[in-house]
Enzyme design. Structure first.
Site, PDB file in Angstrom:
ATOM      1  N   GLY A  32    -101.604  -4.582  54.115  1.00  0.00           N
ATOM      2  CA  GLY A  32    -102.798  -3.781  54.359  1.00  0.00           C
ATOM      3  C   GLY A  32    -102.746  -2.966  55.640  1.00  0.00           C
ATOM      4  N   LYS A  33    -101.539  -2.611  56.091  1.00  0.00           N
ATOM      5  CA  LYS A  33    -101.428  -1.807  57.315  1.00  0.00           C
ATOM      6  C   LYS A  33    -102.154  -0.476  57.171  1.00  0.00           C
ATOM      7  CE  LYS A  33     -96.974  -1.587  57.294  1.00  0.00           C
ATOM      8  NZ  LYS A  33     -96.737  -2.382  56.066  1.00  0.00           N
ATOM      9  N   THR A  34    -101.933   0.190  56.029  1.00  0.00           N
ATOM     10  CA  THR A  34    -102.545   1.505  55.844  1.00  0.00           C
ATOM     11  C   THR A  34    -104.060   1.395  55.788  1.00  0.00           C
ATOM     12  OG1 THR A  34    -100.581   2.301  54.684  1.00  0.00           O
ATOM     13  CG2 THR A  34    -102.605   3.538  54.361  1.00  0.00           C
ATOM     14  N   SER A  35    -104.565   0.395  55.094  1.00  0.00           N
ATOM     15  CA  SER A  35    -106.019   0.220  55.013  1.00  0.00           C
ATOM     16  C   SER A  35    -106.632  -0.025  56.384  1.00  0.00           C
ATOM     17  CB  SER A  35    -106.355  -0.951  54.086  1.00  0.00           C
ATOM     18  OG  SER A  35    -105.942  -0.695  52.764  1.00  0.00           O
ATOM     19  N   GLY A  44     -97.321  -4.419  52.064  1.00  0.00           N
ATOM     20  CA  GLY A  44     -98.370  -4.965  51.221  1.00  0.00           C
ATOM     21  C   GLY A  44     -99.439  -5.774  51.923  1.00  0.00           C
ATOM     22  N   THR A 101    -103.251   1.856  44.549  1.00  0.00           N
ATOM     23  CA  THR A 101    -102.185   2.403  45.381  1.00  0.00           C
ATOM     24  C   THR A 101    -100.793   1.925  44.975  1.00  0.00           C
ATOM     25  OG1 THR A 101    -103.667   2.750  47.253  1.00  0.00           O
ATOM     26  CG2 THR A 101    -101.333   2.572  47.749  1.00  0.00           C
ATOM     27  N   ASP A 133     -94.303   6.262  57.379  1.00  0.00           N
ATOM     28  CA  ASP A 133     -93.770   5.677  56.152  1.00  0.00           C
ATOM     29  C   ASP A 133     -93.461   6.782  55.150  1.00  0.00           C
ATOM     30  OD1 ASP A 133     -93.119   4.190  53.936  1.00  0.00           O
ATOM     31  OD2 ASP A 133     -94.922   2.950  53.956  1.00  0.00           O
TER      32      ASP A 133
END
Length: 594
Positions: free
Chosen positions: A26-29, A24, A508, A51
Site C-alpha cells: 500500500g505504498k502508493t495508497s 503490495g 489496481t 516505479d
C-alpha cells in the site's frame, strides 16, 4: 466532515517523505493520501513515482507525465512520474551535447549505441530523482516519493555511493555510459542527493508494511539496509490492520489472528521505530474521495445493505489444475510475473512443488533482488534445485570471465584499466542479464520455474533481452540466422515458455497485470494464464467489512473473464499461510483419476 487520523508522519513532516516497502503493502495508497492531506492543509506538494509500473494514474484519474502535472480537484498537489525511457533519452541528449563540434556522425552513433542499455536507463532515472532532492524543486513545500518495491528501490538508493566511488579518481575518457565527461557532470548532483537523503531534518523514510509475516520481515531487512546507507530517520506505517466484526466467521477471525500474531512477533528493530497504524477499509483507494478517507478516524460505517452475499465461487480451477497442464509439456520455462506483493513467489514455489509431485525435474530460481523463495519454502525439498540470481555473485563471475578472456593480451596497466571499468555499477546489469539467459536455456531439458522481480524491474530485464536480440540480428545481418537462438526467441516460443501472470482481485493489480500483458504482447510474448490470488470470495465470508469489499472483487473477476485472460486459475485466501513444503504442496495435489 472527515477527521484526520493522528498520523505521526503528517504531524511535523520533513520536506521529503520517502515511502518504501514490499510490493503490495500500500505504498502508493499511503503516499498519495499523505500528499493529498498535506495539499488540503494549504501546502504546495509534489507527488513523485519512481516505479516504472506505477498506478498513480488510475488512482488519481489523470495521465502521468515526466513533468509536474496539477491534480484536478486537489489544489496545491502536483504529480510527476519518472518515466525511464524519457529520462534515458534526455540523458543521452545531454551527453551528446557535450561532444565537440568536430565529432563525426559515426562517433555520435557509437556513443548513442553505448548509451542504449538498461544501465543508462537506470542512471538516467536516478538523475531525475536526484534533481528533485536538490534546489531544482525548491518551489514545493513537500516532495512525497512513491517508490518501486524494495529490491529495486534499494538499488536506486545505493547508486549515489556506487557511482561516487567509481568516479573518484577516475579521469579516463570513457565508461559504460559513453563519454566519461557525461557521467562526471553528475558527480556533484549524486553527492547532494545522498546528503539530502541522509539529513533527518530534510528526509523521513516511511517503511510501509502490512500485518503480514513476510512483509514485516522485509521491512526489517530494508530498515537495516537503509541504516547502512545512512538513512536513519525512519518510521513504520502498518497498513490494512483488520478487526473481524463477526466472531462466527472463520475466515475473518483467521485473517485477524494472523495479523495480530505477525504484529506481536515484530522484530525489535521495527518495534523501536515510531509507528502508525491504518485500518483496512471497505473501499478501494481509487479516486480523491477514497484517498481522502484513507487517513481519517471517521468513515462511513459498513451498511448491511452494501455487504454482498459472499457466495463461494466454484467454477474456476485451482493451482492443481494449472500444475497438471504445465506438467504435460515435459519441460520448458515457466515465468511467474506480476506487480509486487501479489503472491508471485507463493505461486512459483507451489507450481515447482506441483511439478516435482508429478515426477518432473525442476530448477526454481528468482530474479527478484529481495529474493523471498527461501522464506516461502522454509526448508529444503528433495529433488528441487533452488537458487537465485544474486547480483553480487553474478557480477563477480562476469568480471572473472571477462578478465580471463582479455587479460592474456594486455599489459599490467591495461589489465588494471579494464578491471577498473568492470567495477562500474553498470556491470551488474550486464551480469544479471547473462545469468538470466543461462537459466532460460535450461528449459531445453527440464523445467525451470522463474519467480520474477516486480513488474517495473522485470520490464527493464525484458528491455535488455530485446536489446541483445536486436544486436545479435544486426551482427548476423546478411547471414543465415537459422542456428541463432536468443533469449527473446525462447520467451516468444509458446511451446517453450509459459508466462503466468499473478494478480489480486482488486482494481489496481488487475489493471497492472493487463498493462504488463500489453507490454509482453508488444514484445511478441503471449501470457499463458492468469492466477487470481487471495480471493476472499473463493474462501467464503460473512464479515461486514470483508463482504463490502467483495462487490469489487466480483467485478474484477468478471473483468478478467470477459476476455482479459485466456485462462484463469483461482487461489482462495487461506486460513493458514502458504509457507513451507506441507502448505504449498496442499495447493497443487494432483486429483486422483477415477
Amino acid at each position: 466532515m472527515l477527521k484526520p487520523c493522528a498520523i505521526g508522519f503528517l504531524s511535523q513532516p520533513t520536506r521529503h517523505l520517502f515511502f518504501t516497502g514490499k510490493g503490495g503493502v500500500g505504498k502508493t495508497s499511503l503516499s498519495t493520501a499523505a500528499a493529498l492531506s498535506l495539499a488540503d492543509s494549504g501546502r504546495k506538494v509534489l507527488l513523485v513515482s519512481t516505479d516504472a509500473a506505477s498506478n498513480l494514474d488510475e488512482m488519481l484519474g489523470i495521465e502521468l507525465r515526466n513533468i509536474p502535472t496539477p491534480v484536478p480537484g486537489a489544489p496545491g498537489l502536483w504529480v510527476l512520474n519518472i518515466d525511464p525511457d524519457t529520462a534515458a533519452e534526455s540523458y543521452r541528449q545531454r551527453v551528446l551535447a557535450q561532444m565537440g563540434v568536430g565529432t563525426s556522425d559515426a562517433e555520435r552513433s557509437t556513443v548513442r549505441e553505448q548509451l542504449s542499455g538498461a544501465c543508462t536507463t537506470e542512471i538516467a532515472s536516478f538523475d531525475e530523482f536526484a534533481s528533485l532532492l536538490s534546489d531544482d524543486a525548491g518551489h514545493f513545500d513537500h516532495i512525497v516519493f512513491d517508490t518501486a518495491p524494495t529490491g529495486h528501490t534499494l538499488r536506486l538508493l545505493s547508486l549515489p555511493k556506487a557511482w561516487s566511488g567509481f568516479l573518484a579518481g577516475n579521469d579516463r575518457g570513457a565508461s559504460c555510459l559513453g563519454p566519461h565527461s557525461g557521467l562526471k557532470m553528475q558527480e556533484v548532483r549524486f553527492k547532494a542527493a545522498l546528503d539530502a537523503l541522509s539529513d533527518p531534518a530534510r528526509t523521513t523514510v516511511i517503511l510501509v508494511t502490512r500485518p503480514d509475516k513476510g512483509a514485516i520481515a522485509e521491512a526489517a531487512r530494508t530498515s537495516q539496509e537503509l541504516h547502512e546507507l545512512g538513512l536513519n530517520n525512519q518510521r513504520l506505517a502498518i497498513n490494512g490492520v483488520f478487526r473481524a466484526s463477526e466472531r462466527t466467521d472463520a475466515v475473518a477471525c483467521a485473517i485477524e489472528a494472523l495479523g495480530q500474531q505477525a504484529l506481536q512477533e515484530m522484530p525489535p528493530s521495527l518495534q523501536a521505530l515510531p509507528q502508525d497504524r491504518v485500518p483496512l477499509r471497505a473501499f478501494d483507494t481509487v479516486g480523491l474521495p477514497a484517498l481522502r478517507a484513507l487517513l481519517v478516524t471517521e468513515v462511513d460505517p459498513v451498511e448491511p445493505a452494501r455487504a454482498l452475499a459472499a457466495d463461494r465461487i466454484e467454477h474456476f480451477p485451482g493451482l492443481d489444475a494449472l500444475a497438471d497442464e504445465l506438467a504435460a509439456a515435459g519441460h520448458g520455462l515457466i515465468m511467474v510475473m506480476g506487480k509486487g506483493g501479489v503472491g508471485k513467489t507463493t505461486v512459483a514455489a507451489a507450481l515447482a512443488l506441483g511439478l516435482i509431485q508429478r515426477g518432473k525435474t525442476v530448477h526454481l530460481s528468482t530474479t527478484d533482488p529481495a529474493a523471498h523463495l527461501a522464506g516461502t519454502l522454509d526448508g529444503q525439498v528433495p529433488g528441487l534445485r533452488v537458487d537465485r540470481i544474486d547480483p553480487k555473485v553474478e557480477t563477480q563471475r562476469y568480471i572473472d570471465k571477462i578478465m580471463a578472456a582479455k587479460s592474456p593480451g594486455l599489459d599490467d596497466q591495461e589489465q588494471a584499466l579494464l578491471l577498473e571499468d568492470l567495477r562500474s555499477p553498470c556491470t551488474e546489469e550486464v551480469a544479471v542479464f547473462h545469468a538470466f539467459s543461462r537459466i532460460v536455456s535450461e528449459g531445453r531439458s527440464a523445467f525451470v520455474v522463474l519467480d520474477t522481480a516486480p513488474t517495473g524491474h522485470s520490464l527493464l530485464l525484458m528491455d535488455a533481452t530485446g536489446a541483445y536480440h536486436r544486436q545479435m540480428m544486426r551482427e548476423f545481418e546478411g547471414q543465415s540466422t537459422a542456428r541463432v537462438v536468443t533469449p527473446l526467441m525462447r520467451l516468444q516460443d509458446a511451446a517453450y515458455t509459459r508466462i503466468i501472470l499473478v494478480t489480486l482481485p482488486e482494481v489496481t493489480p488487475v489493471s497492472q497485470a493487463a498493462a504488463l500483458q500489453d507490454d509482453l504482447r508488444r514484445a511478441g510474448i503471449e501470457p499463458y494464464a492468469w492466477v487470481l490470488n487471495k480471493s476472499v470470495l473463493a474462501a467464503g465470508t460473512h464479515d461486514a467489512l470483508l463482504a463490502a469489499r467483495l462487490a469489487g472483487e466480483r467485478r474484477q473477476m468478471e473483468r478478467m473473464n470477459a476476455g482479459l485472460a485466456q485462462r484463469i486459475f483461482v487461489l482462495p485466501w487461506l486460513t493458514r499461510p502458504p509457507i513451507g513444503f506441507a502448505e504449498l504442496s496442499r495447493l497443487v495435489i494432483a486429483k486422483a483419476v477415477s
